[in-house]
Design a protein around this motif. Structure first.
Motif, PDB file in Angstrom:
ATOM      1  N   ILE A   2      10.855  57.612  17.616  1.00 13.55           N
ATOM      2  CA  ILE A   2      10.886  58.276  16.311  1.00 13.55           C
ATOM      3  C   ILE A   2      11.518  59.648  16.516  1.00 13.55           C
ATOM      4  CG2 ILE A   2       9.501  59.151  14.391  1.00 13.55           C
ATOM      5  CD1 ILE A   2       7.423  56.967  15.082  1.00 13.55           C
ATOM      6  N   THR A   3      12.691  59.844  15.910  1.00 10.36           N
ATOM      7  CA  THR A   3      13.460  61.057  16.152  1.00 10.36           C
ATOM      8  C   THR A   3      13.499  62.009  14.961  1.00 10.36           C
ATOM      9  OG1 THR A   3      15.490  59.947  15.453  1.00 10.36           O
ATOM     10  CG2 THR A   3      14.955  59.876  17.811  1.00 10.36           C
ATOM     11  N   SER A  27       5.757  57.496  21.141  1.00 10.83           N
ATOM     12  CA  SER A  27       6.951  57.013  20.429  1.00 10.83           C
ATOM     13  C   SER A  27       7.709  58.128  19.719  1.00 10.83           C
ATOM     14  CB  SER A  27       6.566  55.955  19.391  1.00 10.83           C
ATOM     15  OG  SER A  27       6.031  54.819  20.024  1.00 10.83           O
ATOM     16  N   PHE A  28       7.173  59.334  19.738  1.00 11.30           N
ATOM     17  CA  PHE A  28       7.813  60.470  19.073  1.00 11.30           C
ATOM     18  C   PHE A  28       8.617  61.268  20.089  1.00 11.30           C
ATOM     19  CE2 PHE A  28       4.360  59.306  16.344  1.00 11.30           C
ATOM     20  CZ  PHE A  28       4.830  59.535  15.062  1.00 11.30           C
ATOM     21  N   VAL A  92       1.914  54.276  13.700  1.00  9.81           N
ATOM     22  CA  VAL A  92       3.140  54.590  14.446  1.00  9.81           C
ATOM     23  C   VAL A  92       4.273  53.671  13.998  1.00  9.81           C
ATOM     24  CG1 VAL A  92       4.224  54.626  16.733  1.00  9.81           C
ATOM     25  CG2 VAL A  92       1.903  55.544  16.435  1.00  9.81           C
ATOM     26  N   ILE A  93       3.982  52.387  13.869  1.00  7.19           N
ATOM     27  CA  ILE A  93       5.003  51.425  13.421  1.00  7.19           C
ATOM     28  C   ILE A  93       5.448  51.760  12.000  1.00  7.19           C
ATOM     29  CG2 ILE A  93       5.395  49.003  12.797  1.00  7.19           C
ATOM     30  CD1 ILE A  93       3.509  48.325  15.224  1.00  7.19           C
ATOM     31  N   SER A  96       7.724  54.718  11.970  1.00  8.00           N
ATOM     32  CA  SER A  96       9.046  54.441  12.546  1.00  8.00           C
ATOM     33  C   SER A  96       9.982  53.791  11.535  1.00  8.00           C
ATOM     34  CB  SER A  96       8.913  53.565  13.793  1.00  8.00           C
ATOM     35  OG  SER A  96       8.525  52.256  13.434  1.00  8.00           O
ATOM     36  N   HIS A  97       9.435  53.172  10.486  1.00 10.80           N
ATOM     37  CA  HIS A  97      10.254  52.512   9.462  1.00 10.80           C
ATOM     38  C   HIS A  97      10.262  53.263   8.126  1.00 10.80           C
ATOM     39  CE1 HIS A  97       9.293  49.175  12.262  1.00 10.80           C
ATOM     40  NE2 HIS A  97      10.575  48.903  12.057  1.00 10.80           N
TER      41      HIS A  97
END
Length: 192
Positions: A2-3, A27-28, A92-93, A96-97
């Motif tokens: 995740i950007t 994830s970040f 988190v998922i 990410s979307h």
């Protein structure tokens, strides 16, 4: 990875929970830990994660400190967390979307725990606004009971949740209660 969202948290002596919190944020790409005068292993734990930027600074009250910590984030979108809040994998998922919209703030379900047992009755869960664009809004300047200023922004609740582990002992509860009530009293001295 995740950007487009930076995770920002303030911490003081958070070694009991910080590792689990930061593992949930792997994830970040950008995580900021603003440590205010920690004397335990908080700083060392933060430095052991490659996606974490550790900032040391003074505690100015919760609202002002969270705003200052957000100023170190690389992204405009800020996910503000406490050092005892663990993101669920579902959240988190979802993040990410997520297609972020500038005129929105986003709220999350926070499930509260005592030790590792979920509190289901006397305290229950909270719905808190925690994801916002720092170019559009910020936290209030309240030293305690701070919140993200919504004004004319729309709010959307996400489906994922955060697990909150604020107390591992009764002593933790009493210490935190004393700290918060002292800050509140100092901020409201002379007011009715």
């Amino acid at each position: 990875m995740i950007t487009n969202i930076s995770c920002v948290l303030i911490a003081k002596n958070a070694e009991a929970t910080l590792r689990e919190v930061l593992e949930s944020l792997d994830s970040f790409q950008d995580v900021v830990v603003y440590s205010n005068n920690s004397t335990d292993k908080t700083d060392a734990i933060a430095q052991s994660f490659s996606n974490v930027t550790l900032i040391n600074g003074d505690f100015l009250g919760f609202g002002p400190t969270k705003n200052k910590a957000a100023s170190y984030a690389k992204n405009d979108w800020i996910l503000s967390l406490d050092a005892d809040e663990v993101l669920s994998q579902e959240l988190v998922i979802e993040l990410s979307h997520l297609k972020l919209k500038e005129n929105f703030v986003y709220s999350l379900l926070r499930k509260n725990y005592y030790k590792k047992q979920q509190i289901k009755y006397c305290w229950g869960n909270d719905i808190l606004t925690r994801l916002y664009n720092k170019q559009i809004t910020s936290f209030t300047d309240a030293k305690v009971h701070e919140y993200i200023i919504k004004n004319s922004l729309e709010s959307l609740q996400l489906t994922g949740d955060i697990k909150h582990y604020p107390y591992s002992t009764v002593s933790d509860f009493i210490i935190k209660l004393d700290r918060y009530s002292t800050i509140f009293a100092e901020e409201h001295v002379g007011k009715k």
